[in-house]
Motif scaffolding. Structure first.
Motif, PDB file in Angstrom:
ATOM      1  N   MET A 183       0.822  -1.213   0.000  1.00 25.63           N
ATOM      2  CA  MET A 183       0.000   0.000   0.000  1.00 25.63           C
ATOM      3  C   MET A 183       0.852   1.256   0.000  1.00 25.63           C
ATOM      4  SD  MET A 183      -3.349  -0.792   2.399  1.00 25.63           S
ATOM      5  CE  MET A 183      -3.976   0.878   2.159  1.00 25.63           C
ATOM      6  N   ARG A 195       1.058   3.682  -1.939  1.00 27.51           N
ATOM      7  CA  ARG A 195       0.402   4.935  -2.301  1.00 27.51           C
ATOM      8  C   ARG A 195      -0.336   5.554  -1.125  1.00 27.51           C
ATOM      9  NH1 ARG A 195      -2.382   3.757  -8.225  1.00 27.51           N
ATOM     10  NH2 ARG A 195      -0.456   3.254  -9.355  1.00 27.51           N
ATOM     11  N   GLN A 196      -0.704   4.712  -0.159  1.00 30.49           N
ATOM     12  CA  GLN A 196      -1.487   5.209   0.972  1.00 30.49           C
ATOM     13  C   GLN A 196      -0.723   5.228   2.288  1.00 30.49           C
ATOM     14  OE1 GLN A 196      -2.628   2.500  -0.911  1.00 30.49           O
ATOM     15  NE2 GLN A 196      -4.132   3.534  -2.193  1.00 30.49           N
ATOM     16  N   ASN A 224      -9.421  10.175   1.393  1.00 27.90           N
ATOM     17  CA  ASN A 224      -8.784   9.411   2.462  1.00 27.90           C
ATOM     18  C   ASN A 224      -9.058   7.934   2.244  1.00 27.90           C
ATOM     19  OD1 ASN A 224     -11.141   8.456   4.277  1.00 27.90           O
ATOM     20  ND2 ASN A 224     -11.555  10.643   4.051  1.00 27.90           N
ATOM     21  N   THR A 225      -8.305   7.110   2.936  1.00 25.29           N
ATOM     22  CA  THR A 225      -8.337   5.674   2.709  1.00 25.29           C
ATOM     23  C   THR A 225      -8.527   4.930   4.017  1.00 25.29           C
ATOM     24  OG1 THR A 225      -6.881   5.813   0.787  1.00 25.29           O
ATOM     25  CG2 THR A 225      -6.978   3.700   1.910  1.00 25.29           C
ATOM     26  N   SER A 244      -5.570   6.853   6.159  1.00 22.70           N
ATOM     27  CA  SER A 244      -4.527   7.569   5.432  1.00 22.70           C
ATOM     28  C   SER A 244      -5.170   8.655   4.595  1.00 22.70           C
ATOM     29  CB  SER A 244      -3.757   6.592   4.534  1.00 22.70           C
ATOM     30  OG  SER A 244      -2.952   7.285   3.600  1.00 22.70           O
ATOM     31  N   VAL A 252      -1.225   9.690   8.492  1.00 20.87           N
ATOM     32  CA  VAL A 252      -1.242   8.229   8.470  1.00 20.87           C
ATOM     33  C   VAL A 252      -1.489   7.770   9.902  1.00 20.87           C
ATOM     34  CG1 VAL A 252      -0.012   6.110   7.937  1.00 20.87           C
ATOM     35  CG2 VAL A 252       0.419   8.152   6.586  1.00 20.87           C
TER      36      VAL A 252
END
Length: 819
Positions: free
Chosen positions: A184, A186-187, A319-320, A331, A368
């Motif tokens: 992950m 990218r996040q 956001n993730t 994130s 994060v």
């Protein structure tokens, strides 16, 4: 005949973005458009965010439906299922599907979504190579997982890891291979990626990073993969989760401007003024979005434009969150290192918590969070607003409750959020929308808020925030009892416990307490009976009923009275008895000098005042006459009250007595969340009082009218009509299916009328009356469970089971000393 003045709106695609757009449009401009939808999938609109819980077994398809067939009918929408569009004719303003359906439009919305990217390595066309984008993909994975074996997931992004978790929950061994050094990427920054990889490894998922796929092995089906470095991983399924591409081909063929996606302006209009694009297929200011929150934001803009407004979409900050049970991750923004940036980091190795905020000029530009994510929405709101955090710089990392150095009440912290602060990221719901809906519609429960706003209706991670908004809005009128933890032993509510028992395959009370992280060693008097019931219901053929986890009445199969004696109620099928049974009861009364014999409201005979040590002997004598336990003590089926019906009564329309006996003999012994009382009346005069029971039947000339959700105790409530059926067999099937639905979905000690109010009467009618397949499934599961339930507990105790329960303590102590 007057012609319709409605404009024709055609939508290609039936995903979440056009679904939300239509909801907004119908509110803003009801009746303005005659809407036609072409859906390539053979089904209604569903929540694609929840595909991962469906794959892992935590939810079913029916749980993730957003708009059912009734919604389209109610809003006058023509939905063509399984109708993939083949052509857009912009000159004639028509759309034609592959199966020959043509519709004309005044305005057209292209919402074709995206297509999964399949790496074109040798073997990528073998059976067993799957993508992960829609419900069809999930069904293929579920089918493939039944044979066990190993699944290889290519790609350790959001979808790849959720697919890996789901397949692991389905019993497969899982290996995830990823091209980059950390998952992950990218996040997540490397520190959070390390914690996530560690957590997934502990769950039995193998992670292989810096791994490039060379080819997929197999002649006629997948047998494994070979990596560029020569390593071979054997497996029977390969899931590619390496990215998506906007599905813009249809627009391109029609001559509409396309770059990576279908190019749109700030009003979501394409290069054709009559055509709009929405969702993952659209490209706005050079960006294509793949998360639902920005798609919902643009959907609101498009709805406003179609209603005649001038709203503009200026892009989104995203956001993730990862939908893997037990892993909390958040994130947002840009968290890469760079000049002019500073960071604030908090680590708690023991608790597994990692928090990192990236600042530039005293503004959050990235966040994060791992392990503890409750402040994610607050950090995200500060980031979107570009808020200056100078005043709270020293305490910022500790979250909203400590801003400025002094702890805040959680409700006060939510009160400080602006109305446009996002509360539910999955569904793009802001605080102001929730508050306005609560006040405008008079909502008082979390379930109502979910139904009307969709906040907390998907992954559920925002539930705490939604409850705080409710508390802020309703004040003392808000009663969160329904969503409180089961007890002090756990933070989980009844619904989450039930869901996780099934999803994790937990089949003993110790397993539940360990896997769901109970805070006590053995539970308490609140949670143990509930867990015992849930396990009995969910695993009837595998779980052994733990009578020590039942209340005293259920433990000794008789009702304790205020003087410490017990009452015994033999079962009389449908309230019918005979001289032999009555003599047996009289003999027992005389033999054991029972001081009170009373006819109950449920047409049974109650023997009161029996000493505990005499219970087995009383049961033995009653058993010789053919009696079984009436279970008047049980959270289960107690009585089916009947009138004499058509055999004797001149008003009777059907054999109510015979049907009542049939129901009772079919269903006795089944445990339910709370006591269950039924009645069958032979005509609308209702002598058996069927309209105040948990489930009742009113016999009429045309068949059997089934009622449910009545109450005649602390609450007085008439029943609701479930529906009319023609035959006894149909009546039995519908009643049994309704009972099983209640057994599977209600919370422990929740009566049917309370469950029905929470779930919704129309939803119950839909599942039992309208959906024959689902009704049959409920019925079959109940029939299966009865194989293990219809054992008379009285005869078991007569034969010696749990005999210590009925022996005085002095006797027990003497016997043990003698041994």
């Amino acid at each position: 005949m007057a012609q319709s003045t409605s404009e024709k709106l055609v939508i290609i695609g039936n995903g979440m973005a056009p679904g939300r757009m239509l909801e907004e449009l119908f509110e803003k401009a009801p009746g303005r458009y005659e809407v036609t939808i072409f859906n390539a999938e053979p089904r209604v609109n569903y929540d694609r965010i929840m595909l991962s819980p469906v794959l892992s077994g935590e939810k079913e398809y029916a749980d993730i439906v957003i708009h059912d067939d009734a919604w389209y009918a109610a809003n006058g929408v023509t939905l063509h299922k399984g109708a993939k569009v083949a052509q857009i004719d912009r000159t004639a303003c028509t759309v034609t599907s592959e199966n020959g359906i043509t519709a004309s439009y005044d305005k057209l919305v292209i919402a074709t979504g995206s297509s999964p990217f399949i790496i074109p390595v040798p073997g990528h066309q073998l059976p067993g190579v799957l993508a992960y984008r829609d419900l069809d993909d999930v069904e293929k994975m579920l089918t493939g997982s039944r044979g066990g074996g190993r699944a290889i997931v290519i790609g350790a992004g959001l979808l790849g890891l959720e697919a890996a978790y789901g397949l692991k929950r389905q019993g497969m061994e899982v290996t995830v291979i990823h091209l980059m050094p950390t998952i992950m990427e990218r996040q997540l920054d490397p520190a959070a990626a390390y914690l996530l990889e560690k957590a997934l490894t502990e769950r039995g998922i193998e992670i292989v990073t810096k791994a490039n796929t060379k080819r997929i092995l197999g002649e006629t089906k997948v047998e494994g993969i070979e990596l560029e470095d020569g390593r071979i991983i054997e497996g029977s399924m390969v899931v590619m989760a390496v990215g998506i591409r906007p599905a813009s081909g249809l627009a391109k063929e029609a001559g509409i401007a396309v770059n990576r996606g279908i190019v749109v302006d700030d009003g979501m209009m394409t290069s054709d003024a009559a055509v709009y694009a929405l969702g993952e297929c659209a490209e706005h200011r050079g960006t294509c979005y793949g998360l639902v929150a920005p798609l919902y934001e643009s959907a609101r803009v498009l709805a406003d434009r179609l209603a005649g407004g001038d709203a503009e979409y200026h892009g989104s900050v995203t956001n993730t969150k990862l939908k893997v049970t037990g892993i909390n991750l958040f994130s947002a923004g840009d968290f890469a290192d760079g000049e002019g940036r500073e960071e604030i980091v908090l680590r708690d190795a023991t608790a597994g918590v990692y928090k990192r905020l990236v600042l530039r000029e005293n503004r959050i530009i990235g966040a994060v969070l791992y392990g503890e994510t409750s402040d994610g929405s607050w950090f995200f709101d500060l980031m979107k607003r570009g808020a200056d955090i100078t005043a709270m710089r020293e305490t910022l990392i500790f979250g909203q409750a400590y801003q400025g150095g002094s702890p805040l009440d959680p409700t006060a912290a939510v009160a400080a959020l602006p109305d446009d602060a996002e509360i539910c990221g999955c569904n793009g719901v802001c605080k102001g929308k929730i508050v306005a809906t609560i006040t405008g519609k008079g909502l008082t429960s979390l379930d109502e808020v979910r139904a009307h706003t969709k906040a907390s209706a998907s992954c559920g991670s925002c539930t705490g925030l939604v409850e705080q908004v409710m508390s802020l809005t309703l004040g003392e009128a808000y009663n969160p009892a329904a969503v409180q933890p089961m007890c002090n032993c756990t933070e989980l509510g009844h619904d989450d416990v039930r869901r996780l028992i099934k999803a994790k395959g937990l089949k003993t009370i110790p397993a539940v307490m360990q896997e769901l992280e109970w805070k006590t060693s053995c539970g308490c008097a609140k949670c143990r009976p509930a867990l015992n019931y849930y396990l009995v219901c969910d695993w009837p053929d595998e779980y052994a009923d733990d009578y020590q986890s039942r209340f005293i009445n259920e433990r000794v199969h008789a009702n304790i009275q205020k003087d410490g004696t017990y009452s015994v109620v033999p079962r009389m099928w449908g309230g019918v008895t005979n001289s032999g049974e009555l003599r047996a009861i009289a003999d027992v009364v005389d033999k054991f000098e029972i001081p009170m014999v009373k006819v109950t409201g449920g047409q049974r005979i109650d023997l009161l005042g029996i000493e505990k040590e005499d219970l087995p002997a009383v049961w033995a004598d009653l058993g010789k006459a053919g009696f079984v336990s009436g279970q008047a003590y049980a959270k289960g089926l107690r009585t089916v009250k009947t009138c004499v019906g058509s055999d004797w009564c001149r008003f009777g329309t059907q054999d109510s007595t015979g049907l009542g006996i049939r129901i009772e003999k079919f269903m006795w012994g089944s445990w339910t969340p709370a006591k269950l009382k039924m009645a069958v009346s032979g005509c609308p005069r209702n002598c058996a009082e069927a309209t105040c029971k948990d489930i009742g039947v009113i016999c009429v000339d045309s068949g059997f009218e089934i009622h449910f959700a009545g109450a005649a105790g602390l609450d007085i409530k008439g029943t609701e009509v479930l529906g009319l059926v023609r035959t006894e067999d149909e009546a039995l099937e519908h009643i049994v299916a309704l009972t099983q639905m209640y057994r599977e979905q209600a919370r422990y000690l929740e009566r049917i009328y309370k469950w029905a109010k929470r779930v919704g009467l129309e939803e119950i009618r839909r599942q039992i009356m309208d959906d024959a397949g689902r009704r049959k499934a409920f019925f079959d599961r109940f029939v299966f469970s009865q194989k293990f339930a219809q054992v008379d507990p009285w005869s078991e105790r007569v034969s010696g089971k749990d005999k210590h329960e009925f022996r005085p303590m002095a006797t027990v102590g003497f016997s043990q000393a003698a041994e």
